[in-house]
Design a protein around this motif. Structure first.
Motif, mmCIF file in Angstrom:
data_model
loop_
_atom_site.group_PDB
_atom_site.id
_atom_site.type_symbol
_atom_site.label_atom_id
_atom_site.label_comp_id
_atom_site.label_asym_id
_atom_site.label_seq_id
_atom_site.Cartn_x
_atom_site.Cartn_y
_atom_site.Cartn_z
ATOM 1 N N PRO A 138 14.831 101.095 122.650
ATOM 2 C CA PRO A 138 14.382 99.695 122.825
ATOM 3 C C PRO A 138 14.861 99.078 124.134
ATOM 4 N N ALA A 139 16.032 99.502 124.634
ATOM 5 C CA ALA A 139 16.559 98.935 125.870
ATOM 6 C C ALA A 139 15.687 99.277 127.070
ATOM 7 N N VAL A 140 15.018 100.447 127.029
ATOM 8 C CA VAL A 140 14.128 100.848 128.119
ATOM 9 C C VAL A 140 12.741 100.256 127.926
ATOM 10 N N HIS A 141 12.255 100.275 126.705
ATOM 11 C CA HIS A 141 10.877 99.840 126.444
ATOM 12 C C HIS A 141 10.691 98.341 126.571
ATOM 13 N N ARG A 142 11.772 97.596 126.673
ATOM 14 C CA ARG A 142 11.632 96.169 126.931
ATOM 15 C C ARG A 142 11.044 95.919 128.312
ATOM 16 N N TYR A 143 11.115 96.932 129.197
ATOM 17 C CA TYR A 143 10.574 96.816 130.544
ATOM 18 C C TYR A 143 9.193 97.455 130.679
ATOM 19 N N LYS A 144 8.632 97.941 129.606
ATOM 20 C CA LYS A 144 7.304 98.554 129.672
ATOM 21 C C LYS A 144 6.261 97.474 129.941
ATOM 22 N N ILE A 145 5.361 97.751 130.868
ATOM 23 C CA ILE A 145 4.392 96.747 131.303
ATOM 24 C C ILE A 145 3.326 96.503 130.242
ATOM 25 N N GLN A 146 2.744 97.555 129.718
ATOM 26 C CA GLN A 146 1.759 97.428 128.637
ATOM 27 C C GLN A 146 2.406 97.975 127.359
ATOM 28 N N ARG A 147 3.109 97.107 126.669
ATOM 29 C CA ARG A 147 3.903 97.549 125.531
ATOM 30 C C ARG A 147 3.045 97.950 124.337
ATOM 31 N N ASP A 148 1.790 97.552 124.318
ATOM 32 C CA ASP A 148 0.924 97.934 123.214
ATOM 33 C C ASP A 148 0.256 99.284 123.440
ATOM 34 N N ARG A 149 0.587 99.931 124.563
ATOM 35 C CA ARG A 149 -0.010 101.236 124.862
ATOM 36 C C ARG A 149 1.091 102.253 125.126
ATOM 37 N N ARG A 150 0.887 103.432 124.579
ATOM 38 C CA ARG A 150 1.868 104.504 124.733
ATOM 39 C C ARG A 150 1.146 105.826 124.906
ATOM 40 N N PRO A 151 1.404 106.539 126.000
ATOM 41 C CA PRO A 151 0.703 107.812 126.218
ATOM 42 C C PRO A 151 1.112 108.849 125.180
ATOM 43 N N THR A 152 0.163 109.643 124.778
ATOM 44 C CA THR A 152 0.431 110.688 123.804
ATOM 45 C C THR A 152 0.763 111.999 124.516
ATOM 46 N N LEU A 153 1.262 112.945 123.771
ATOM 47 C CA LEU A 153 1.572 114.250 124.331
ATOM 48 C C LEU A 153 0.309 114.920 124.856
ATOM 49 N N ARG A 154 -0.783 114.735 124.153
ATOM 50 C CA ARG A 154 -2.062 115.311 124.608
ATOM 51 C C ARG A 154 -2.456 114.759 125.974
ATOM 52 N N MET A 155 -2.296 113.467 126.186
ATOM 53 C CA MET A 155 -2.623 112.846 127.464
ATOM 54 C C MET A 155 -1.729 113.388 128.577
ATOM 55 N N MET A 156 -0.458 113.536 128.266
ATOM 56 C CA MET A 156 0.477 114.059 129.268
ATOM 57 C C MET A 156 0.132 115.487 129.667
ATOM 58 N N LEU A 157 -0.137 116.324 128.675
ATOM 59 C CA LEU A 157 -0.461 117.721 128.964
ATOM 60 C C LEU A 157 -1.760 117.841 129.746
ATOM 61 N N ARG A 158 -2.696 116.951 129.472
ATOM 62 C CA ARG A 158 -3.956 117.011 130.200
ATOM 63 C C ARG A 158 -3.746 116.674 131.680
ATOM 64 N N SER A 159 -2.949 115.648 131.967
ATOM 65 C CA SER A 159 -2.682 115.283 133.355
ATOM 66 C C SER A 159 -1.892 116.379 134.070
ATOM 67 N N LEU A 160 -0.887 116.922 133.398
ATOM 68 C CA LEU A 160 -0.113 118.005 133.990
ATOM 69 C C LEU A 160 -0.988 119.221 134.221
ATOM 70 N N GLY A 161 -1.861 119.534 133.274
ATOM 71 C CA GLY A 161 -2.775 120.665 133.431
ATOM 72 C C GLY A 161 -3.720 120.476 134.603
ATOM 73 N N THR A 162 -4.189 119.250 134.810
ATOM 74 C CA THR A 162 -5.050 118.960 135.957
ATOM 75 C C THR A 162 -4.316 119.210 137.264
ATOM 76 N N ALA A 163 -3.054 118.783 137.333
ATOM 77 C CA ALA A 163 -2.263 118.984 138.546
ATOM 78 C C ALA A 163 -2.038 120.465 138.819
ATOM 79 N N VAL A 164 -1.692 121.232 137.788
ATOM 80 C CA VAL A 164 -1.460 122.670 137.955
ATOM 81 C C VAL A 164 -2.747 123.369 138.384
ATOM 82 N N TYR A 165 -3.847 123.025 137.739
ATOM 83 C CA TYR A 165 -5.146 123.630 138.073
ATOM 84 C C TYR A 165 -5.513 123.363 139.535
ATOM 85 N N ASN A 166 -5.390 122.117 139.972
ATOM 86 C CA ASN A 166 -5.747 121.774 141.350
ATOM 87 C C ASN A 166 -4.906 122.547 142.362
#
Length: 365
Positions: A138-166
């Motif tokens: 909670p001490a870190v997430h108080r500084y989150k800009i869009q607190r109602d949104r949280r990236p999922t593991l699937r979203m993270m892996l997709r972005s990382l996969g795009t970077a590796v592929y490129n």
């Protein structure tokens, strides 16, 4: 040669050589095995041919390194001594890189490895913050800009996969082709001064900031360029650390081109260029993390000179604003600056990949 009569080339060279002398190196495989590696080259290793000085040393990997120096010119003026003294702070680091990691830092793949490693290392802590969630941090997430949104593991892996592929499909083959067509540049013998690092890196950042601002505006104003080149980066309404390199190949190539050419055109020392690479990657990741932390650089640098995460987060919410990647002056001058307090509040919105707010909050993917 006895210790009483032996002198060391490095000590002699640094006190008498022209600071602009260049170090050229070649590596050849030998059949002799030895385990000695000397940080200082003695005069017993020196041979002279014409106007050039050579010395050899062997490494534990059974490879012989031949180092060639242009003829040393003696200078009695104080300017040469002053220049040498002002670089002493970084000289030990530069000596260590040349003497112990030359094959790495002279490789054409080193800048790519440096940038991608920085992207991975800088993104990991913020990915952990997102995955642990507000309940655990909670001490870190108080500084989150869009607190109602949280990236999922699937979203993270997709972005990382795009970077590796490129990088595997586009960046590395281009580096190989460039290495075959263009010989690697020689590495200078002397380190830059601290002022040269600061001024050179700042100049390159300002140049890149202007280049990307123009590129960014054009690609948002032209629907065809936006669709085929830049839209990939806007697939998420709320950015996160791994989405820093959620880029199309064309956009990554544009950024890579400027990042490679600008230091050469500005005449930056290789060490300055490498430190600039890491710093610019950090700035890019920090822009995308989605947290307005009190220790963020845009809060530490005065006068609002840096936009930081709030500015770029706002750009993903209102894409016609905040086009500059790092600094804020272009958006202020051209009237495209927007602040978080001006954002339009939306509810139950969905990112382009179909990740709803509720699914992101509860971690469904």
């Amino acid at each position: 040669m006895s210790n009483a009569t032996e002198s060391h080339l490095w000590a002699t060279y640094t006190t008498t050589a022209n600071p602009n002398n260049i170090l050229n190196t070649t590596t050849t495989t030998t059949t002799t095995t030895t385990t000695t590696t000397n940080a200082w080259f003695s005069t017993s290793d020196i041979s002279t041919t014409g106007n050039s000085t050579w010395w050899n040393t062997s490494t534990s990997t059974s490879s012989e390194v031949s180092l060639k120096l242009p003829a040393c010119h003696h200078h009695s003026s104080s300017s040469s001594s002053s220049s040498s003294s002002s670089s002493l702070l970084l000289q030990p680091l530069w000596d260590h890189l040349l003497l112990h990691h030359f094959s790495l830092v002279s490789s054409p793949f080193f800048p790519v490895l440096l940038a991608f490693s920085g992207y991975l290392l800088f993104s990991l802590p913020f990915a952990a913050f997102d995955l642990l969630g507000e309940e655990r941090l909670p001490a870190v997430h108080r500084y989150k800009i869009q607190r109602d949104r949280r990236p999922t593991l699937r979203m993270m892996l997709r972005s990382l996969g795009t970077a590796v592929y490129n990088h595997l499909v586009f960046v590395l083959p281009l580096v190989v082709i460039h290495g075959l067509l263009v010989p690697p540049p020689a590495l200078p013998l002397h380190a830059p001064t601290v002022w040269q690092v600061f001024s050179g890196a700042l100049g390159a950042l300002l140049v890149f900031d202007a280049q990307y601002f123009i590129w960014h505006v054009v690609h948002h104003r032209n629907p065809h360029l936006y669709r085929w080149v830049h839209a990939v980066h806007h697939e998420y309404y709320s950015p996160f650390s791994w989405s820093t390199q959620q880029l199309s190949a064309a956009e990554l190539m544009s950024i890579g081109f400027w990042s490679s050419v600008d230091p050469v055109l500005l005449g930056l020392h290789p060490l300055t260029a490498w430190l600039l690479t890491l710093f610019s990657v950090w700035l890019s990741v920090e822009d995308h993390v989605g947290y307005d932390l009190p220790c963020a650089l845009h809060r530490l640098v005065p006068l609002g000179l840096l936009g930081g995460a709030p500015a770029h987060d706002m750009h993903h919410q209102r894409p016609a604003t905040n086009f500059a990647p790092f600094f804020s002056h272009w958006d202020k001058l051209l009237g495209t600056e927007a602040h978080l307090e001006e954002k339009v509040i939306t509810t139950n919105t969905t990112d382009k990949l179909g990740e709803s707010d509720h699914a992101a909050r509860v971690g469904k993917h």
